[in-house]
Design an enzyme around this catalytic site. Structure first.
Site, PDB file in Angstrom:
ATOM      1  CD  GLU A  56      -2.954  -1.079   0.269  1.00  0.00           C
ATOM      2  OE1 GLU A  56      -3.174   0.007  -0.290  1.00  0.00           O
ATOM      3  OE2 GLU A  56      -3.563  -2.117  -0.019  1.00  0.00           O
ATOM      4  CB  CYS A  86      -1.631   7.252   1.104  1.00  0.00           C
ATOM      5  SG  CYS A  86      -3.101   6.548   1.865  1.00  0.00           S
TER       6      CYS A  86
HETATM    7  P1  NAD Z   1       8.564   4.900   4.268  1.00  0.00           P
HETATM    8  O1  NAD Z   1       8.549   4.126   3.016  1.00  0.00           O
HETATM    9  O2  NAD Z   1       9.683   5.806   4.530  1.00  0.00           O
HETATM   10  O3  NAD Z   1       8.509   3.908   5.525  1.00  0.00           O
HETATM   11  C1  NAD Z   1       7.466   2.989   5.710  1.00  0.00           C
HETATM   12  C2  NAD Z   1       7.892   1.938   6.705  1.00  0.00           C
HETATM   13  O4  NAD Z   1       8.937   1.163   6.131  1.00  0.00           O
HETATM   14  C3  NAD Z   1       8.440   2.491   8.012  1.00  0.00           C
HETATM   15  O5  NAD Z   1       7.982   1.690   9.071  1.00  0.00           O
HETATM   16  C4  NAD Z   1       9.948   2.349   7.843  1.00  0.00           C
HETATM   17  O6  NAD Z   1      10.651   2.227   9.055  1.00  0.00           O
HETATM   18  C5  NAD Z   1      10.006   1.059   7.054  1.00  0.00           C
HETATM   19  N1  NAD Z   1      11.243   0.884   6.277  1.00  0.00           N
HETATM   20  C6  NAD Z   1      12.051   1.846   5.749  1.00  0.00           C
HETATM   21  N2  NAD Z   1      13.068   1.275   5.065  1.00  0.00           N
HETATM   22  C7  NAD Z   1      12.892  -0.068   5.162  1.00  0.00           C
HETATM   23  C8  NAD Z   1      13.605  -1.179   4.656  1.00  0.00           C
HETATM   24  N3  NAD Z   1      14.710  -1.045   3.914  1.00  0.00           N
HETATM   25  N4  NAD Z   1      13.142  -2.420   4.948  1.00  0.00           N
HETATM   26  C9  NAD Z   1      12.014  -2.581   5.670  1.00  0.00           C
HETATM   27  N5  NAD Z   1      11.296  -1.560   6.188  1.00  0.00           N
HETATM   28  C10 NAD Z   1      11.732  -0.311   5.926  1.00  0.00           C
HETATM   29  O7  NAD Z   1       7.153   5.646   4.315  1.00  0.00           O
HETATM   30  P2  NAD Z   1       6.642   6.688   5.416  1.00  0.00           P
HETATM   31  O8  NAD Z   1       7.378   7.964   5.210  1.00  0.00           O
HETATM   32  O9  NAD Z   1       6.637   6.050   6.760  1.00  0.00           O
HETATM   33  O10 NAD Z   1       5.132   6.843   4.980  1.00  0.00           O
HETATM   34  C11 NAD Z   1       4.723   7.734   3.988  1.00  0.00           C
HETATM   35  C12 NAD Z   1       4.386   6.975   2.727  1.00  0.00           C
HETATM   36  O11 NAD Z   1       3.387   5.989   3.013  1.00  0.00           O
HETATM   37  C13 NAD Z   1       3.769   7.880   1.669  1.00  0.00           C
HETATM   38  O12 NAD Z   1       4.256   7.535   0.404  1.00  0.00           O
HETATM   39  C14 NAD Z   1       2.288   7.558   1.784  1.00  0.00           C
HETATM   40  O13 NAD Z   1       1.564   7.870   0.639  1.00  0.00           O
HETATM   41  C15 NAD Z   1       2.324   6.099   2.077  1.00  0.00           C
HETATM   42  N6  NAD Z   1       1.070   5.647   2.681  1.00  0.00           N
HETATM   43  C16 NAD Z   1       0.279   4.797   1.965  1.00  0.00           C
HETATM   44  C17 NAD Z   1      -0.929   4.363   2.494  1.00  0.00           C
HETATM   45  C18 NAD Z   1      -1.815   3.426   1.726  1.00  0.00           C
HETATM   46  O14 NAD Z   1      -2.657   2.774   2.336  1.00  0.00           O
HETATM   47  N7  NAD Z   1      -1.706   3.308   0.411  1.00  0.00           N
HETATM   48  C19 NAD Z   1      -1.324   4.796   3.758  1.00  0.00           C
HETATM   49  C20 NAD Z   1      -0.497   5.653   4.449  1.00  0.00           C
HETATM   50  C21 NAD Z   1       0.714   6.063   3.905  1.00  0.00           C
END
Ligand code: NAD
Length: 505
Positions: free
Chosen positions: A248, A282
């Protein structure tokens, strides 16, 4: 300083590395949490596997009752949960309370509908299988790993956690490193409300390395919410062990406004969809395509409403600070880039960026190839562009590499639904924004850079199951095709029958 290490997180050695969380508004430290590594995650997984066996063996009605007790406990503790969300994200308390309310709706739906959606169903048999009774059943996967973002630290991951538990799984949850307190509280409330199933839901804390370790841990599926860049990395890790993966990711949602739309309602919804939660949604509104006849009036209305909002701390603010300091630079780059490429800043502009706050920015005539139109801005910025007609609006809306949500404002619901059918988005609201997110029965998810797979609704329950197909032979058939004992003549007769049958339309 509070230690975030709780009995609900995995046990961590005293010398284990830790990280701290900070208020996005003031920068003040909130709490410290352990950086969980592979060993802590392996322990959490073992406990979850042990607990899941008993959980899956419960009659579905017992699982439902447990989950409804958890829901009640979250509702009883709504103020504390919302307070923690507000503290960690910086969002106004009212917005945090709304996030909890939406989560309760989803948890109630998942708990009440799992038995109906996942129960054993009969399947029709065919010409050569009339002697079989066929059925299929959705079995839990085992233990699901959930990696969550910070923007809706309860609502978003619970779209996976609540549904996975309702489907009979255990869960190991790694929240964003910006919002671990919300996750620890969620797990603590679960343990208190659902006694006898300790370890079924465990929170592990940390940043990328912890998420990476969870992806490598051997969970039976990994449900990821976050940016597409991170999704690619996590999916590559899951590919090594063929761990199923659900993504997502972000969005660049468009709103289409037709000439006969209620412009007051459209402006109200666009402003809320673009600016609530400081645009860190998002499926937030980032692009608007309005037909030329009403473009100027719509812009005026959007600017008037957005300009009246107060940005800042406290309960009377429309929205708070940017939660993640690093995102401010992205917002600034998009606004500056759009203006220098010829966009008109109708409200705000580069000077709206005053970290940790960003005042509302309304842009018009933004070139379609500017980053403000092609990349996820994830800030309180909206671009309102004019288009010749609905065809152009649909073409531009679909031109994005994101495909998460969309909205259509037009004179009639039926006409709106017809436009919705032409949009590539995973969810569309007609005459509202984000209407789909509040209906638990509706699946949620996107395609392309917005990810794949669905959470919520019936698909969201099935996403955390494996289908098992079963046949029970009722009697020995006259022509048993699965036997070496069948005479060649009988086999040939069967082929003749099948050929005659399938040559008909
Ligand atoms: P992010 O991708 O930076 O991090 C998401 C999660 O992944 C965090 O828990 C982070 O610690 C973890 N992570 C980071 N690097 C990793 C790795 N190498 N391996 C495993 N885990 C890792 O995203 P964010 O800044 O936390 O969230 C914002 C993003 O999420 C935006 O793009 C937003 O649109 C999206 N989002 C999508 C939805 C949806 O349902 N489609 C909902 C909310 C947010």
């Amino acid at each position: 300083m509070d230690s975030g290490t709780a009995d609900t997180t995995t046990a961590v050695a005293p010398h284990a590395p830790a990280f701290t969380t900070h208020s996005p508004a003031t920068g003040e430290q909130i709490a410290a949490y352990p950086v969980d590594g592979p060993e802590a995650i392996a322990r959490a997984l073992t406990r979850a596997r042990g607990a899941q066996t008993g959980w899956a063996a419960l009659p579905p009605s017992r699982r439902r009752d447990h989950l409804l007790r958890w829901k009640k406990a979250l509702a009883d503790d709504l103020d504390t949960v919302a307070g923690t969300i507000a503290e960690e994200t910086g969002k106004p308390p009212g917005d945090a309370a709304l996030e909890v309310v939406l989560t309760l709706e989803h948890l109630a739906w998942a708990a009440r509908n799992a038995e109906r959606v996942l129960r054993r169903r009969k399947a029709a048999t065919g010409l050569f299988t009339v002697h079989q009774r066929a059925s299929l059943v959705h079995r839990p996967l085992g233990v699901v790993g959930v990696i969550g973002p910070w923007n809706y630290p309860l609502y978003t991951p619970m779209g996976s956690i609540g549904y996975a538990l309702a489907a009979g799984n255990g869960v190991v949850f790694k929240p964003s490193e910006l919002t671990p307190g919300t996750a620890v509280l969620l797990t603590r409330i679960f343990d208190a409300a659902v006694p006898g199933h300790a370890g079924l839901l465990t929170t592990v804390t940390g940043a990328a390395s912890t998420g990476d370790a969870l992806a490598r841990s051997g969970v039976d599926k990994l449900a990821f919410t976050g940016s597409p860049g991170t999704a690619r990395k996590v999916m590559a890790v899951c590919a090594e062990s063929l761990t199923p993966f659900l993504a997502e990711c972000g969005g660049k949602d468009a709103v289409i406004v037709t000439a006969d739309a209620d412009l007051s309602a459209a402006a109200d919804a666009i402003v809320w969809g673009a600016l609530s939660n400081a645009g860190q949604t998002c499926a937030g509104v980032e692009r608007v395509y309005a037909v030329r006849e009403i473009h100027a009036e719509l812009c005026e209305r959007v600017v008037a409403r957005a300009g009246a909002l107060r940005t800042g701390a406290g309960p009377d603010a429309a929205y708070g600070p940017m939660t993640m300091a690093g995102q401010v630079a992205v917002v600034e780059r998009h606004v500056t880039g759009a203006v220098s490429a010829g966009a008109r800043a109708l409200l705000g502009g580069p000077d709206a960026v005053r970290p940790p706050y960003v005042a509302p920015v309304v842009l018009a005539d933004v070139p379609e190839d500017a980053p403000a139109m092609t990349e996820e801005t994830f800030g309180p910025v909206v671009a309102v562009n004019a288009v010749a007609d609905v065809d152009e609006a649909v073409r531009r809306a679909n031109a994005s590499r994101y495909a998460l949500g969309a909205a259509v404002f037009c004179g009639g619901g039926r006409a709106g639904a017809a436009i919705a059918a032409r949009l590539r988005a995973g969810a569309v609201s007609v005459n509202s924004v984000l209407g789909f997110a509040a209906v638990p029965a509706l699946p949620f998810g996107g395609s392309q850079d917005s990810g794949f797979g669905r959470i919520h609704g019936e698909e969201g329950l099935r996403a955390f199951t494996a289908v098992q197909s079963v046949t029970v032979q009722r009697f020995t058939p006259p022509i048993a095709l699965t036997s070496f004992e069948v005479p060649a003549a009988a086999r040939e007769r069967a082929v003749r029958m099948a050929r005659a049958l399938h040559r008909r339309r």
